[in-house]
Write a protein that holds these residues in place. Structure first.
Motif, PDB file in Angstrom:
ATOM      1  N   GLU A  97       8.648   3.921   6.711  1.00  0.00           N
ATOM      2  CA  GLU A  97       9.084   4.343   5.471  1.00  0.00           C
ATOM      3  C   GLU A  97       9.794   3.271   4.522  1.00  0.00           C
ATOM      4  N   TYR A 100       7.049   1.444   2.928  1.00  0.00           N
ATOM      5  CA  TYR A 100       6.154   2.144   1.926  1.00  0.00           C
ATOM      6  C   TYR A 100       7.132   2.315   0.872  1.00  0.00           C
ATOM      7  N   GLN A 101       8.588   2.392   0.787  1.00  0.00           N
ATOM      8  CA  GLN A 101       9.444   2.479  -0.253  1.00  0.00           C
ATOM      9  C   GLN A 101       9.282   1.132  -1.241  1.00  0.00           C
TER      10      GLN A 101
END
Length: 227
Positions: A97, A100-101
């Motif tokens: 995550e 991805y951010q």
């Protein structure tokens, strides 16, 4: 022409544009390594991309652009967008995550540059990961296709082009090696094609080859020097 080369500390493209007589500036958040602080703006590039701005180069001189830039050439960071690093998104079959951010943030920066208020815009990046759904690129280029005698290597780079014609190869040669293979580099190549760099790959992937920089200046801006 008044030209801004965004996210360029090497000044490779800026130097070629200046050689042809254009008022070109490089811009990055770090000092330039190209040897021309008088052409380098060290700040966030976003306030500058639409033109109509004032800024100071590293030599302390103040400048003003009273209209839009005539040409905007951008080299945004690719660490989190590149397909070469996509495997890090799914370690253990689970989405990373945090990475991805960071990729979404890089995409937002890419789109700001691409949508700048300028009639001629080029954005350069490696092949992007499909998960970020960047707009389709216009073409891909290889260093061995642009004055390739001095750098007969493969290093696939994508160009998103608006308001300019795609680059046309100049004095291409047959490649002798891959400049900087990814971690998933195919084993089908012979040893001599294993790559010039297997360490510091991120740094070396960011290199703008002089032949490509020269072709960009010649084909998108042209030589306006007086005889």
């Amino acid at each position: 022409m008044k030209i801004l080369v965004a996210c360029e500390e090497s000044q490779a493209v800026t130097i070629e544009l200046r050689r042809l007589g254009h008022e070109a500036y490089s811009c990055d958040i770090i000092p330039c390594s190209g040897g021309h602080p008088e052409w380098h703006i060290m700040q966030d590039v976003i306030p500058l991309i639409n033109g109509r701005c004032k800024f100071k180069t590293m030599d302390g001189k103040e400048h003003e652009i009273t209209s839009k830039w005539d040409l905007l050439i951008c080299h945004p960071p690719c660490t989190y967008l590149s397909n070469a690093g996509a495997r890090h998104l799914w370690k253990g079959h689970k989405l990373n995550e945090e990475r991805y951010q960071k990729g979404l943030e890089a995409k937002a920066f890419f789109e700001i540059l691409w949508k700048a208020d300028c009639d001629r815009v080029v954005v350069e990046n490696p092949v992007p990961s499909r998960i970020y759904e960047l707009p389709p690129y216009t073409q891909t280029v290889q260093p061995h296709d642009y004055y390739g005698k001095e750098h007969p290597y493969t290093k696939k780079t994508c160009l998103w082009e608006r308001g300019v014609k795609p680059l046309v190869p100049v004095e291409p040669v047959q490649p002798i090696a891959t400049w900087c293979p990814s971690g998933s580099y195919s084993h089908k190549h012979q040893d001599k094609h294993r790559g010039m760099f297997t360490k510091d790959r991120a740094k070396n992937r960011a290199k703008t080859f002089p032949g490509i920089a020269k072709a960009m200046a010649e084909q998108w801006a042209g030589d306006i020097r007086e005889d």
